[in-house]
Design a protein around this motif. Structure first.
Motif, short mmCIF file in Angstrom:
data_model
loop_
_atom_site.label_atom_id
_atom_site.label_comp_id
_atom_site.label_asym_id
_atom_site.label_seq_id
_atom_site.Cartn_x
_atom_site.Cartn_y
_atom_site.Cartn_z
N ARG A 174 -5.45 6.37 -11.49
CA ARG A 174 -6.05 7.28 -10.52
C ARG A 174 -5.23 8.55 -10.43
NH1 ARG A 174 -3.87 3.29 -6.06
NH2 ARG A 174 -1.73 4.00 -5.91
N ARG A 193 -0.11 4.44 -0.04
CA ARG A 193 -0.76 5.63 0.48
C ARG A 193 -0.15 6.02 1.83
NH1 ARG A 193 -6.74 3.53 0.57
NH2 ARG A 193 -5.57 1.82 1.55
N ARG A 194 0.01 7.31 2.02
CA ARG A 194 0.58 7.78 3.28
C ARG A 194 -0.31 7.41 4.46
NH1 ARG A 194 5.85 8.20 2.62
NH2 ARG A 194 6.41 9.59 0.87
N SER A 195 -1.60 7.27 4.22
CA SER A 195 -2.52 6.89 5.29
C SER A 195 -2.24 5.48 5.80
CB SER A 195 -3.96 7.00 4.82
OG SER A 195 -4.19 6.15 3.70
N ASP A 236 0.85 -1.19 0.00
CA ASP A 236 0.00 0.00 0.00
C ASP A 236 0.89 1.24 0.00
OD1 ASP A 236 -1.85 2.03 0.38
OD2 ASP A 236 -3.05 0.86 1.80
N CYS A 286 2.99 -0.15 -5.50
CA CYS A 286 4.16 0.56 -4.95
C CYS A 286 5.25 0.76 -5.99
CB CYS A 286 4.71 -0.19 -3.75
SG CYS A 286 3.61 -0.16 -2.32
N THR A 306 5.58 8.93 -7.89
CA THR A 306 5.02 9.38 -6.61
C THR A 306 3.81 10.27 -6.82
OG1 THR A 306 6.61 11.20 -6.58
CG2 THR A 306 7.23 9.19 -5.42
N ASP A 307 3.77 10.98 -7.94
CA ASP A 307 2.60 11.80 -8.31
C ASP A 307 2.00 11.22 -9.58
OD1 ASP A 307 2.92 13.71 -6.19
OD2 ASP A 307 4.60 14.56 -7.32
N LEU A 341 2.67 9.80 -3.13
CA LEU A 341 2.64 8.37 -2.81
C LEU A 341 4.04 7.89 -2.41
CD1 LEU A 341 0.42 7.04 -5.72
CD2 LEU A 341 -0.28 7.49 -3.37
N ALA A 381 -3.36 10.82 -7.85
CA ALA A 381 -2.80 10.73 -6.50
C ALA A 381 -1.47 11.47 -6.47
CB ALA A 381 -2.61 9.27 -6.10
N THR A 430 5.91 5.50 -3.38
CA THR A 430 6.21 4.51 -4.41
C THR A 430 7.69 4.52 -4.75
OG1 THR A 430 5.68 6.14 -6.10
CG2 THR A 430 3.91 4.67 -5.42
N ARG A 463 7.02 -1.62 0.78
CA ARG A 463 7.41 -0.50 -0.07
C ARG A 463 8.90 -0.56 -0.42
NH1 ARG A 463 4.52 4.24 3.51
NH2 ARG A 463 2.33 3.71 3.04
#
Length: 943
Positions: free
Chosen positions: A518, A452-454, A450, A504, A508-509, A523, A520, A525, A464
């Motif tokens: 998507r 996502r920073r969340s 995953d 991953c 990153t953008d 990220l 985002a 990544t 990652r």
């Protein structure tokens, strides 16, 4: 009982011939260079058993009891030993290899015979399977008049000097092909098994006549229990010449009297039906004027084909897939149990590239379930040397091959298959390092990475990519479902089916405008340049797809900035001339936001492209930090696999199309100052010639007036330039010639070194063999052209008022084909939109966004050259030159390099779960080569 005819055993004949050969060589020659002695030669399919010490009552072990542990000697049974059984098609034997011992691994089952001796079976062994509980292996043989299946009990395979008559064997009505071991499950209520498909559960078996035991050569019901699959083993065996699959009880074979050669007891026989399939939907068509629609595939005609079963693959649940080497289908057998086979609607095998071709398949492999509970079938196109992919998930009704999501991004790969540099020989599909965890529902499922920073701090974040790129999600970390394709070249190529770390890998953008799934930003990544760093059913990258100083340098870019040359070959520097006096190559702006910064990797450094201050910030004009402006372009990043080669490019104004140099054609007069050029072997359409008629249709579709459309088409049409010389002045041809003279011809057409434009003839219409021509300046030459150039002429074909892009590896990209009347027209296939090698110029003071400028599979740019009065500053044969770097490299391993021998002919690959190895069989001299599947590294070799 069928009587076996007397004959030499295959191994005896081979050894006798070998001895005679050595003896003769020694008597006829002096000093000889000894060839390396190899025990295994021309290896075929393999099977594996796990066994303990020969005197151990529990010597028969399930395969899961063995692993990659090693012992120093053959007789050290502190751990069970893993044995490989390797078919030897040339000698009619099965070699036994102890994969656990460090020395003397190739077993000699008869010490009385010099050299390594193996297990004799019938000639031409076709396939081999083993029981998972360690009891036996079964070998299918295709020896003429002795077609059958041999059962090799494990206890008799490690020594004892067995003969051909030592084995239980049964006779088949036709030569066998591939075999699979299936389980007829026990009755869930009672646990009883049925001895035959037409018997009830719990019925007594027929007494095989063994003394003191229930089964003469081993109890396979006990084997199934040891392996955790209670039930009755059945062999599914293709009989290609009979056109079907036989289901045979394995215990019945093992209970045969050794060497008796009774008929095989066939439980079920499934003759295949080549069912007709509906035609696929019409292919998509580009909205392009004057284009030619793609040919439609037609329905398969069942009456025209006789089935010829090829390879098989079982999904582990209830569907058996069988390739067909004669009919354009892949058969599907629904198997609630092996005793209840039923053929269902087959899969269609077709080709987008050639819909009329009958596509047949040789090997198939079905995947385990992916994280989303999807399943895929891979099939080898026997003629094309490519791999078709099918979605065979539960609930899927699609019988057509899976198409790539965005085939336009990479026109070098067909939309409906995976093509390689060499034909595939075999495929296995595996799930590796699933790292299963319990989700909220309690089911055990592999955990996806995953980004996502969340998700920071969660288990899903631990996968990652690390900052130094050494751990986590990375090219050689195989966590998910992957296909391993063994090619005839010896390469083992990895194909992504479902990479659990794909989220991953990438920028990153991310933005949907750039081909990502998507929007985002921020990220966690890998930072790779493309959202397709990992793409399902595509070759996996061998390296990180990025350039970061001190770490990696793998992003597609340029060796140096493009250079502009004048027609005489002199470099034109941008800082030597003012704006608008020479052509300029500029990177195009972002289609949606022209203020978005862009960059290009030049050498190994990333250069940020800036906007020229003297043009109001509209035009991309150079590279930040340099003293002077540079010609620039932008590399495409949507699909890394489009960057197939590192190569040099030449972009030439009104440049010659390749393929016509050194060709000679007949030039004849027509009516009203028209001409025809005839050259039957030129293939004008296939080489990309675009006549005036095509440009006129395009101009009309753009809404231009009739006069504007005609003028535009005439200017952009390709044209023929005569490059021949008239006969020399002293040639007798000029004597008595009244229509023209040498001087008149030279004045009208110039010389080869200084040709005049009167040598240029616009192509109004074109076919593969013939061009219709008119003078390009609309005025007939002052002197008759056919008089000045009698006989055949040498010619070039050039583009009109545009630049041609030619790579030294891919050549001139185009999408021209022929229509029903044989005329050159562009294809309507939208997947070929980037197969273009023509650049239309833009005004010197106009910004051009992506989509409006030139874009091929590799890069995009515009050439600013049109002045305010509508003329161009370009001159014929002006050219830009540059070279690209960092082509896509698939993750692969070449077994020929491992063997240090170019003579490698892979025949099969099997996965050995006990060690995690791929076992590649070589049909030449390399025996078997073991590769670790998770790391794709060499493990060991036996030959």
């Amino acid at each position: 009982m069928r009587t076996r005819w007397p004959r030499w055993s295959a191994v005896g004949g081979a050894l006798l011939l070998g001895s005679l050969t050595v003896g003769l060589a020694g008597s006829c020659a002096g000093n000889q260079t000894a060839a390396p002695l190899r025990a295994l030669q021309s290896a075929g399919p393999t099977a594996f058993l796990c066994l303990g010490a020969p005197d151990d009552p529990d010597r028969l072990r399930p395969l899961t009891d063995c692993d990659a542990s090693r012992t120093a000697t053959l007789d050290d049974f502190s751990i069970p030993h893993l044995y490989g059984f390797v078919t030897q098609p040339i000698t009619g034997e099965v070699a036994v290899v102890d994969l656990t011992t460090e020395q003397d691994a190739v077993l000699d089952v008869d010490a009385s015979v010099p050299g390594a001796s193996f297990l004799p079976v019938g000639a031409q062994p076709t396939d081999i399977v083993s029981t998972p509980g360690g009891a036996a292996v079964f070998v299918g043989v295709a020896e003429p008049r002795f077609e059958g299946i041999y059962g090799l009990p494990a206890d008799d395979t490690r020594d004892g000097a067995p003969r051909l008559t030592s084995w239980p064997v049964c006779a088949l009505p036709a030569a066998p092909g591939e075999m699979l071991l299936l389980v007829d499950p026990a009755d869930p209520a009672t646990g009883a098994v049925r001895p035959r498909c037409d018997r009830a559960f719990g019925d007594d078996e027929q007494d095989p006549g063994c003394e003191g035991v229930d089964h003469c050569h081993g109890d396979l019901e006990e084997d199934a229990a040891r392996a955790g699959h209670p039930g009755r083993y059945k062999l599914a065996v293709t009989l290609p010449d009979a056109g079907g699959v036989a289901i045979i009880d394995a215990q019945d074979i093992l209970d045969q009297e050794a060497g008796a050669y009774e008929d095989c007891p066939i439980d079920r026989w499934v003759p295949f039906d080549v069912m007709s399939l509906p035609a696929p939907p019409a292919p998509p068509t580009a909205d392009d004027a004057a284009c030619v629609p793609e040919e439609l595939a037609t329905a398969s005609d069942a009456a025209g084909f006789v089935p010829l079963p090829g390879g098989m693959s079982f999904d582990g649940e209830r569907v058996l897939y069988v390739a067909d080497r004669s009919a354009p289908v892949i058969h599907r057998l629904d198997l609630p149990t092996p005793c209840e086979p039923a053929e269902v609607t087959p899969l269609a095998t077709r080709s987008d590239d050639d819909p009329s071709r009958v596509v047949t398949t040789r090997r198939v492999a079905v995947s385990p379930l992916t994280r989303e509970l999807r399943r895929f079938l891979y099939a080898v196109d026997e003629r094309d040397g490519s791999v078709l992919v099918y979605d065979v998930s539960d609930g899927s009704n699609d019988t057509e091959p899976v198409r790539r999501a965005d085939p336009v991004l990479n026109p070098f790969q067909p939309a409906d298959r995976i093509r390689f540099g060499a034909p595939p020989r075999d495929i296995v599909i595996l799930e590796l390092e699933a790292n299963a965890v319990n989700d909220a529902t309690g089911a055990t499922l592999p955990l996806r990475c995953d980004p996502r920073r969340s998700a920071d701090g969660t288990p899903a974040a631990t996968y990652r990519t690390s900052d130094d790129l050494t751990t986590g999600a990375r090219p050689r970390s195989l966590r998910g479902v992957f296909a391993f394709v063994v090619l005839a070249s010896g390469d083992v190529v990895v194909i992504d089916v479902d990479d659990y770390d794909d989220a991953c890998r990438g920028p990153t953008d991310q933005s949907v405008d750039e081909g990502c799934e998507r929007d985002a930003s921020g990220l966690a990544t890998s930072g790779e340049y493309s959202c397709r760093a990992v793409s399902p059913h595509e070759p996996r990258s061998a390296v990180f797809l990025l350039t970061e100083e001190g770490l990696v340098d793998n992003e597609p870019g340029l060796n140096n900035f493009p250079l502009l040359f004048d027609p005489d070959g002199a470099v034109l520097q941008l800082d030597d001339v003012p704006e608008g006096t020479i052509p300029r190559m500029r990177a195009t702006l972002d289609r949606f936001d022209p203020e978005v910064a862009t960059s290009v990797v030049v050498g190994s450094a990333r250069e940020t492209i800036s906007r020229a201050p003297d043009t109001g910030g509209l035009l991309i004009d150079g590279v930040e930090g340099l003293d002077r402006a540079q010609h620039t372009l932008v590399m495409n990043r949507e699909d890394p696999r489009a960057h197939i080669l590192t190569q040099g490019f030449t972009v030439t104004y009104e440049g010659p199309l390749p393929g016509f140099g050194g060709r000679f054609a007949a030039l004849t007069d027509g009516e009203d100052d028209t001409y025809e050029l005839l050259e039957p072997s030129s293939q004008f359409c296939r080489r990309g010639v675009r006549p005036e008629a095509v440009w006129l249709a395009i101009a009309n579709a753009e809404g231009l007036s009739a006069d504007e459309a005609a003028a535009t088409a005439a200017a952009r049409a390709d044209y023929v330039q005569i490059v021949s010389s008239p006969p020399v002045e002293a040639d007798p041809y000029w004597t008595g010639q009244s229509a023209c003279t040498f001087n008149q011809c030279q004045q009208t057409f110039g010389t080869n070194d200084s040709p005049l434009t009167s040598r240029d003839f616009r192509i109004t219409e074109a076919t593969e063999e013939r061009l219709s021509l008119e003078p390009r300046d609309d005025a007939a030459p002052a002197t008759d052209v056919t008089c000045c150039f009698p006989g055949v002429i040498e010619f070039a074909v050039r583009s009109g008022n545009q630049w041609t892009v030619i790579g030294d590896q891919v050549g001139f990209l185009h999408r021209m084909t022929t229509d029903e009347e044989g005329r050159c027209r562009p294809s309507c296939d939208p997947d070929l939109a980037r197969r273009t090698g023509r650049v239309l110029e833009s005004p010197v003071d106009t910004a051009v966004r992506d989509g409006d400028g030139f874009r091929n599979p590799f890069f995009r740019f515009t050439i600013n050259a049109i002045t305010a009065d509508g003329t161009t500053v370009s001159q014929r044969d002006m050219r830009f030159t540059f070279a690209t770097r960092n082509a896509f490299a698939p993750l692969s391993l070449n077994v020929a390099e491992i063997a240090n021998d170019g003579d490698v002919q892979p025949t099969a690959v099997r996965f050995l779960p006990a060690t995690g190895d791929l076992v590649v069989s070589d049909g030449s001299l390399q025996g078997i080569i073991l590769l670790n599947a998770a790391s794709l590294t060499f493990t060991r070799q036996y030959n």
